[in-house]
Structures are given as structure tokens and as C-alpha cells.
Design a protein around this motif. Structure first.
Motif, PDB file in Angstrom:
ATOM      1  N   ASP A  36       0.843  -1.196   0.000  1.00 64.21           N
ATOM      2  CA  ASP A  36       0.000   0.000   0.000  1.00 64.21           C
ATOM      3  C   ASP A  36       0.879   1.246   0.000  1.00 64.21           C
ATOM      4  O   ASP A  36       2.113   1.170   0.099  1.00 64.21           O
ATOM      5  CB  ASP A  36      -1.034  -0.018   1.143  1.00 64.21           C
ATOM      6  CG  ASP A  36      -0.420   0.044   2.534  1.00 64.21           C
ATOM      7  OD1 ASP A  36       0.761   0.439   2.664  1.00 64.21           O
ATOM      8  OD2 ASP A  36      -1.119  -0.296   3.507  1.00 64.21           O
ATOM      9  N   GLY A  93      -3.269  -6.974   6.605  1.00 59.92           N
ATOM     10  CA  GLY A  93      -4.154  -7.949   5.981  1.00 59.92           C
ATOM     11  C   GLY A  93      -4.685  -7.474   4.632  1.00 59.92           C
ATOM     12  O   GLY A  93      -4.906  -8.294   3.734  1.00 59.92           O
ATOM     13  N   SER A  94      -4.860  -6.166   4.474  1.00 60.88           N
ATOM     14  CA  SER A  94      -5.467  -5.682   3.222  1.00 60.88           C
ATOM     15  C   SER A  94      -4.558  -5.918   2.012  1.00 60.88           C
ATOM     16  O   SER A  94      -4.991  -6.557   1.039  1.00 60.88           O
ATOM     17  CB  SER A  94      -5.867  -4.212   3.368  1.00 60.88           C
ATOM     18  OG  SER A  94      -6.856  -4.090   4.373  1.00 60.88           O
ATOM     19  N   ASP A  97      -4.289  -9.740   1.470  1.00 65.92           N
ATOM     20  CA  ASP A  97      -5.490 -10.337   0.872  1.00 65.92           C
ATOM     21  C   ASP A  97      -5.625  -9.949  -0.604  1.00 65.92           C
ATOM     22  O   ASP A  97      -6.012 -10.781  -1.436  1.00 65.92           O
ATOM     23  CB  ASP A  97      -6.749  -9.908   1.641  1.00 65.92           C
ATOM     24  CG  ASP A  97      -6.899 -10.677   2.952  1.00 65.92           C
ATOM     25  OD1 ASP A  97      -6.029 -11.511   3.261  1.00 65.92           O
ATOM     26  OD2 ASP A  97      -7.903 -10.446   3.652  1.00 65.92           O
ATOM     27  N   THR A 122       2.853  -6.667   8.081  1.00 64.19           N
ATOM     28  CA  THR A 122       3.327  -5.493   8.837  1.00 64.19           C
ATOM     29  C   THR A 122       2.360  -5.140   9.967  1.00 64.19           C
ATOM     30  O   THR A 122       2.529  -4.127  10.626  1.00 64.19           O
ATOM     31  CB  THR A 122       3.503  -4.275   7.912  1.00 64.19           C
ATOM     32  OG1 THR A 122       2.207  -3.905   7.413  1.00 64.19           O
ATOM     33  CG2 THR A 122       4.421  -4.585   6.743  1.00 64.19           C
ATOM     34  N   THR A 123       1.311  -5.948  10.126  1.00 63.06           N
ATOM     35  CA  THR A 123       0.466  -5.854  11.328  1.00 63.06           C
ATOM     36  C   THR A 123       0.491  -7.244  11.964  1.00 63.06           C
ATOM     37  O   THR A 123       0.738  -8.242  11.284  1.00 63.06           O
ATOM     38  CB  THR A 123      -1.003  -5.507  10.996  1.00 63.06           C
ATOM     39  OG1 THR A 123      -1.544  -6.485  10.101  1.00 63.06           O
ATOM     40  CG2 THR A 123      -1.142  -4.137  10.369  1.00 63.06           C
ATOM     41  N   PHE A 133      -7.636 -17.864   3.388  1.00 64.84           N
ATOM     42  CA  PHE A 133      -8.717 -16.875   3.301  1.00 64.84           C
ATOM     43  C   PHE A 133      -8.206 -15.561   2.698  1.00 64.84           C
ATOM     44  O   PHE A 133      -7.090 -15.144   3.002  1.00 64.84           O
ATOM     45  CB  PHE A 133      -9.256 -16.514   4.700  1.00 64.84           C
ATOM     46  CG  PHE A 133     -10.023 -17.606   5.401  1.00 64.84           C
ATOM     47  CD1 PHE A 133      -9.450 -18.843   5.646  1.00 64.84           C
ATOM     48  CD2 PHE A 133     -11.314 -17.373   5.851  1.00 64.84           C
ATOM     49  CE1 PHE A 133     -10.151 -19.841   6.313  1.00 64.84           C
ATOM     50  CE2 PHE A 133     -12.024 -18.366   6.525  1.00 64.84           C
ATOM     51  CZ  PHE A 133     -11.445 -19.597   6.748  1.00 64.84           C
ATOM     52  N   LYS A 144     -18.852  -7.597   2.058  1.00 67.01           N
ATOM     53  CA  LYS A 144     -17.479  -8.096   2.208  1.00 67.01           C
ATOM     54  C   LYS A 144     -17.595  -9.588   2.268  1.00 67.01           C
ATOM     55  O   LYS A 144     -18.474 -10.094   2.958  1.00 67.01           O
ATOM     56  CB  LYS A 144     -16.916  -7.633   3.560  1.00 67.01           C
ATOM     57  CG  LYS A 144     -15.903  -6.535   3.506  1.00 67.01           C
ATOM     58  CD  LYS A 144     -15.489  -6.148   4.899  1.00 67.01           C
ATOM     59  CE  LYS A 144     -14.189  -6.816   5.277  1.00 67.01           C
ATOM     60  NZ  LYS A 144     -13.646  -6.306   6.549  1.00 67.01           N
ATOM     61  N   PHE A 163       8.890  -4.743  11.090  1.00 67.95           N
ATOM     62  CA  PHE A 163       7.918  -4.116  10.190  1.00 67.95           C
ATOM     63  C   PHE A 163       6.698  -3.610  10.942  1.00 67.95           C
ATOM     64  O   PHE A 163       5.934  -2.805  10.433  1.00 67.95           O
ATOM     65  CB  PHE A 163       7.468  -5.111   9.108  1.00 67.95           C
ATOM     66  CG  PHE A 163       8.461  -5.288   7.998  1.00 67.95           C
ATOM     67  CD1 PHE A 163       8.709  -4.263   7.093  1.00 67.95           C
ATOM     68  CD2 PHE A 163       9.160  -6.473   7.855  1.00 67.95           C
ATOM     69  CE1 PHE A 163       9.628  -4.417   6.063  1.00 67.95           C
ATOM     70  CE2 PHE A 163      10.079  -6.641   6.833  1.00 67.95           C
ATOM     71  CZ  PHE A 163      10.323  -5.614   5.936  1.00 67.95           C
ATOM     72  N   THR A 166       6.250   0.435  13.649  1.00 72.33           N
ATOM     73  CA  THR A 166       5.624   1.739  13.400  1.00 72.33           C
ATOM     74  C   THR A 166       4.098   1.732  13.562  1.00 72.33           C
ATOM     75  O   THR A 166       3.467   2.779  13.451  1.00 72.33           O
ATOM     76  CB  THR A 166       5.936   2.211  11.965  1.00 72.33           C
ATOM     77  OG1 THR A 166       5.663   1.112  11.080  1.00 72.33           O
ATOM     78  CG2 THR A 166       7.382   2.648  11.812  1.00 72.33           C
TER      79      THR A 166
END
Ligand SMILES: NC(=O)c1ccc[n+]([C@@H]2O[C@H](COP(=O)([O-])OP(=O)(O)OC[C@H]3O[C@@H](n4cnc5c(N)ncnc54)[C@H](O)[C@@H]3O)[C@@H](O)[C@H]2O)c1
Ligand SMILES: [Fe+2]
Length: 379
Positions: A36, A93-94, A97, A122-123, A133, A144, A163, A166
Motif C-alpha cells: 500500500d 491484511g489488506s 489479501d 506489517t500488522t 482466506f 465483504k 515491520f 511503526t
């Protein structure tokens, strides 16, 4: 559908010192990166690129939260032309995915090529780096939905807590509550087994002990590392065991009300535990579920004088985490229009009943029961 269960983790999980050196295996290859804007501009992408010497690289940095179908279509079009040997997903996750859906499209449209797939989360939240999934949104329909396919499981997951350093406290809390929800749904889900329990229970032990520390001090790298592994462990558990109505409802609410996924889960969780354990009304399977929750309460160090008291203590522990993280007790408190939500409850409950995650729930809900849970959580 076979009635047997199996446990077949497919992802090589890399952790510890110098782990980005794992990328040197792709030297000289064509590498597509899905990420992103934040990751592209704030340094993490450069860190990954510095380990891709001699590679031809194409970056698609247009993943956005709750990735829509249009992002997948655009990314798949760009990479179909680029023809990568390897796709790397870098982000929460975004982006992961979005990359999973893109890889699934590439693999299904060109079966002559082998594409390796690497995820770098990074999360510490979705566990998407090891799951089958991908949650994609359809903004036009306000929906969704989970795509579930073994074709989307990453081949390699690189778990580097640097990662996550931050991630601001809000993101840390929201994603951390997602971890707890994954593990708590997996331990009671219909597809559970001793194998999935082992991962889910360890995940819960790590998450309850370390999430408050990672929230209080994002530079506490011991807590960050523990949460990163807890997230992955929960992913391994639920990818095989399944999830339940917490996620079925969260997807239906998220598609319609545009609230953050982890925060919706956190608000629903106390209501879902009480429902699954049959605290108010017994139903088939509830006693067994109640005893599992009580076992978890013991495992995370709560006082459990009786199974029922253990479930109540677990619910209180979740409510107290939410309060510590300033997560409201109701969906209304998360900033949505309560009147719009109330009007949409029948539609949201219908979508939740049809969601693929709902089938994993130990207590089979009726539409009216899902509406009741939505009413309680709404505020
Ligand atoms: N695939 C699965 O198994 C699965 C499971 C649960 C949820 N999900 C989905 O994953 C999505 C949520 O993913 P998420 O919770 O990881 O968040 P995200 O990827 O949507 O990221 C949320 C925000 O945090 C930022 N961010 C990410 N990492 C950061 C960092 N290290 N430092 C600073 N900012 C950072 C992002 O740029 C973004 O603005 C939802 O769409 C949800 O439905 C997927
Ligand atoms: Fe989730």
C-alpha cells in the motif's frame, strides 16, 4: 465432502535474525510486489527492495483497506502482463489479501507457470500470511466476503516484527483483538482438533500477555515479536479449524457500515462467547463450548472456580482489554449511525448467515438469533 479432518500447513514460516536474506533465493527472477501507499513511502518497501539484487521488480502499491474487487482486477491485469516468477505481499491484511486474490487469478489463468508467493505482514492481526482466506469487498453491493482456496496460501511467510514497530497504538489494539478473536473462534469451531487447539491456545497465551505491552510501548520488541507469532499461530489454527459467527457478523457489518475489522470483532466477542456458551439459554453443544472457554480462561491465568465462572471471567477479561484500548462497548460507540444500522439489521443478519465463516460456528444460529446479537452489540 469428506467427514475426516486433516492438518496440512503449507507455508514455510521464517523468523529470527537476518530473515530478509530468505529473499536472496529469488535472485535474478521477476518479482511483483503488492503493497500500500504507506509501505511504499515510509521505508518498508525500500527495505525489501534492498534484498532483491538482480531482480526485475514491478510494484503495485494500490492496495487499500478492505480491498475491493476493482483493486484485485487492476493488480491482476498489471501482473498478467509482467509475468512474475514471485509475488511478494508487503503490508497488513489488506495488501496481503489483495495479493492473494491476484495470485489466485494469475495461477488460474496461466497454469503453465509456477508462481511463488511470499507474504511479509506489517500488522500482527489477520494471520493472512498462512491462511487460505482472503477478504474482498464489493462496495457497490455493500458486501465483504471471504474467498477460501488452498491456491491462495502463501508459500513463505516472513515474520519480522521490525515491520510492525511503526504501527500506532490504535492499529496495534484493533489488529491484536482480531488475533484474539481468531484464536477464540478456532478453539470452539466445528473443524477444531488437538492440532489446531495447540496453535490457538498458544496464540491466546501470548496475545493476552503481550498485547497490552505492545499497545503501551510500540518499541517493546519482545512484545511485538510475541504478538507477531501469536497472529501467525492463530492464522494456522483458524485456517484449518474454521471461524464462526463473530467473523460472519463482522464481515456483514464491515461491508455495510465501514468500521475497522478488528474493532468490530472486539465489540462482538463478549456477546458471541455468551451465546456460544449458552449462558442465557442452553442449546445443543453449548456445554462443551462452555467447558472449552473455561479451559482457555485457566490457560490465560484467570480465576476459574467453576466452568461458568471461567466463561464470565473470560468475557470480563475481553471487556477490560477493550476498555484499556479505548474500544467502545457498542458498535454505535465506534462512530457509525445507529439508526442506519438498526434499519439494516435484517439485511446484515441475512448476509452473516450466508457468510462462509458462520458455518464453522459450534452453535448453529437462526436469523432471529443473529438479529438479536446485532441488536445487543449495536448500542
Ligand atoms: N485473510 C484473512 O485470513 C483475514 C483474517 C482477518 C481479517 N482479514 C482482513 O484484513 C483486513 C485488515 O487487515 P489489517 O487489520 O492487518 O489492517 P490493514 O492492512 O487494513 O491496515 C490498516 C492500516 O494500518 C496501516 N499499517 C499497516 N501496517 C502498518 C505499520 N507497520 N505501521 C503503520 N501503519 C501500518 C495501513 O497502511 C492501513 O492504513 C480487513 O479487510 C479484514 O477483513 C483477513
Ligand atoms: Fe479477522
Amino acid at each position: 465432502m469428506p467427514s475426516y479432518k486433516s492438518f496440512s500447513p503449507r507455508t514455510e514460516i521464517v523468523f529470527g535474525e537476518g530473515l530478509l536474506d530468505r529473499l536472496h533465493a529469488y535472485r535474478g527472477q521477476r518479482v511483483g510486489i503488492v503493497t500500500d501507499d504507506f509501505m511504499a513511502k515510509s521505508g518498508p518497501l525500500d527495505r525489501v527492495l534492498s534484498h532483491l539484487d538482480g531482480c526485475e521488480v514491478k510494484v503495485f502499491a494500490e492496495a487499500i483497506p478492505e480491498p475491493p474487487i476493482a483493486t484485485v482486477t487492476k493488480g491482476a491485469g498489471i501482473f498478467a502482463e509482467f509475468r512474475p516468477d514471485v509475488v511478494i505481499a508487503l503490508g497488513g491484511g489488506s495488501p496481503i489479501d489483495a495479493a492473494k486474490a491476484i495470485v489466485a487469478v494469475l495461477r488460474s489463468t496461466d497454469t503453465t507457470r509456477t508462481i511463488r508467493f511470499v507474504a511479509i505482514p506489517t500488522t500482527s492481526g489477520t494471520g493472512s500470511e498462512v491462511t487460505s482466506f482472503a477478504i474482498i469487498s464489493d462496495p457497490d453491493k455493500g458486501r465483504k466476503f471471504p474467498l477460501i482456496s488452498p491456491e491462495m496460501v502463501p508459500d513463505v511467510a516472513i515474520l519480522d516484527p521490525e515491520f510492525v514497530r511503526t504501527a500506532p497504538p490504535k492499529v496495534t489494539a484493533d489488529t491484536g483483538m482480531d488475533v484474539i478473536t481468531h484464536a477464540l473462534e478456532a478453539v470452539v469451531a466445528n473443524g477444531r482438533s488437538h492440532f489446531t487447539d495447540a496453535f490457538a491456545e498458544k496464540s491466546l497465551e501470548l496475545a493476552f500477555a503481550n498485547l497490552p505491552k505492545a499497545y503501551a510501548d510500540g518499541n517493546d520488541m519482545e512484545a511485538r515479536d510475541a504478538m507477531h507469532q501469536a497472529s501467525c499461530l492463530a492464522g494456522l489454527a483458524f485456517s484449518e479449524a474454521g471461524l464462526g459467527i463473530n467473523h460472519g457478523l463482522a464481515h456483514a457489518i464491515g461491508g455495510r457500515m465501514h468500521l475497522v475489522h478488528g474493532r468490530i470483532n472486539a465489540v462482538l466477542l463478549p456477546h458471541v462467547i455468551a451465546f456460544n456458551a449458552g449462558l442465557e439459554e442452553d442449546a445443543p453443544g453449548c456445554r462443551e463450548t462452555l467447558s472449552i472457554y473455561a479451559r482457555i480462561a485457566t490457560r490465560i491465568g484467570l480465576d476459574v472456580p467453576s466452568p461458568r465462572a471461567g466463561v464470565l471471567a473470560l468475557i470480563r477479561a475481553i471487556q477490560s482489554l477493550n476498555a484499556r484500548f479505548s474500544i467502545a462497548a457498542t458498535l454505535g460507540g465506534l462512530g457509525m449511525e445507529v439508526e442506519d444500522f438498526r434499519g439494516a439489521i435484517p439485511e446484515i443478519a441475512t448476509a452473516a448467515l450466508a457468510d462462509a465463516c458462520t458455518a464453522g460456528n459450534p452453535r448453529r444460529p437462526t436469523l432471529a438469533e443473529l438479529e438479536m446479537l446485532l441488536g445487543r452489540a449495536g448500542g
